[in-house]
Design a protein around this motif. Structure first.
Motif, mmCIF file in Angstrom:
data_model
loop_
_atom_site.group_PDB
_atom_site.id
_atom_site.type_symbol
_atom_site.label_atom_id
_atom_site.label_comp_id
_atom_site.label_asym_id
_atom_site.label_seq_id
_atom_site.Cartn_x
_atom_site.Cartn_y
_atom_site.Cartn_z
ATOM 1 N N HIS A 20 50.600 69.080 34.206
ATOM 2 C CA HIS A 20 51.132 69.602 32.788
ATOM 3 C C HIS A 20 49.963 69.854 31.860
ATOM 4 O O HIS A 20 50.294 70.306 30.633
ATOM 5 N N PHE A 21 48.776 69.803 32.240
ATOM 6 C CA PHE A 21 47.633 69.973 31.098
ATOM 7 C C PHE A 21 46.331 70.515 31.865
ATOM 8 O O PHE A 21 46.192 70.178 33.021
ATOM 9 N N GLU A 22 45.626 71.219 31.288
ATOM 10 C CA GLU A 22 44.586 72.149 31.702
ATOM 11 C C GLU A 22 43.321 71.220 31.088
ATOM 12 O O GLU A 22 43.307 70.992 29.818
ATOM 13 N N LEU A 23 42.310 71.168 31.942
ATOM 14 C CA LEU A 23 41.088 70.890 31.280
ATOM 15 C C LEU A 23 40.369 71.865 30.529
ATOM 16 O O LEU A 23 40.067 72.932 31.243
ATOM 17 N N ILE A 24 40.081 71.542 29.342
ATOM 18 C CA ILE A 24 39.271 72.364 28.393
ATOM 19 C C ILE A 24 37.735 72.424 28.302
ATOM 20 O O ILE A 24 37.054 73.312 28.747
ATOM 21 N N SER A 25 37.411 71.139 28.308
ATOM 22 C CA SER A 25 36.245 70.781 28.181
ATOM 23 C C SER A 25 35.997 69.417 28.690
ATOM 24 O O SER A 25 36.687 68.500 28.444
ATOM 25 N N ALA A 26 34.619 68.948 29.015
ATOM 26 C CA ALA A 26 34.230 67.733 29.226
ATOM 27 C C ALA A 26 32.756 67.634 28.786
ATOM 28 O O ALA A 26 31.897 68.574 29.054
ATOM 29 N N ARG A 27 32.498 66.836 27.845
ATOM 30 C CA ARG A 27 31.175 66.741 27.078
ATOM 31 C C ARG A 27 30.484 65.203 27.007
ATOM 32 O O ARG A 27 31.638 64.602 26.508
#
Length: 99
Positions: A20-27
């Motif tokens: 139900h959710f998308e990965l937008i960023s990982a930092r």
């Protein structure tokens, strides 16, 4: 790089979250903090497809501190979409969708 984080998240998070959710960023923040941003896509949930809904931005983002991974702090920043129900097809009459 996003694909490698997504592969890792499949082992860490319940499948419901990634369904139900998308990965937008990982930092990384410094040497010991990982921030992961997830966002609900602009797709009406299957259980509500019968009604008339319209996306109107997002609720305020929530931050969840998860268990550390190998000594690194992990923070999930999750943005849920705001869905408005058009009642009787009238854009002036709306109700908020609760998931």
């Amino acid at each position: 790089m996003q694909d490698s984080y997504l592969s890792l998240l499949k082992f860490i998070l319940p499948s419901y979250i990634l369904d139900h959710f998308e990965l937008i960023s990982a930092r990384n923040e410094g040497e010991d903090i990982l921030h992961i941003e997830l966002e609900e896509p602009n797709i009406i949930p299957a259980e509500f497809e019968a009604g008339k809904y319209h996306s109107k931005g997002f609720f305020p983002s929530i931050t969840i501190q998860d268990f550390p991974l190998r000594g690194h702090r992990v923070y999930f920043h999750i943005k849920r979409r705001r869905w408005l129900k058009l009642e009787d097809g009238d854009k002036d009459k709306v109700g908020e969708l609760s998931l």
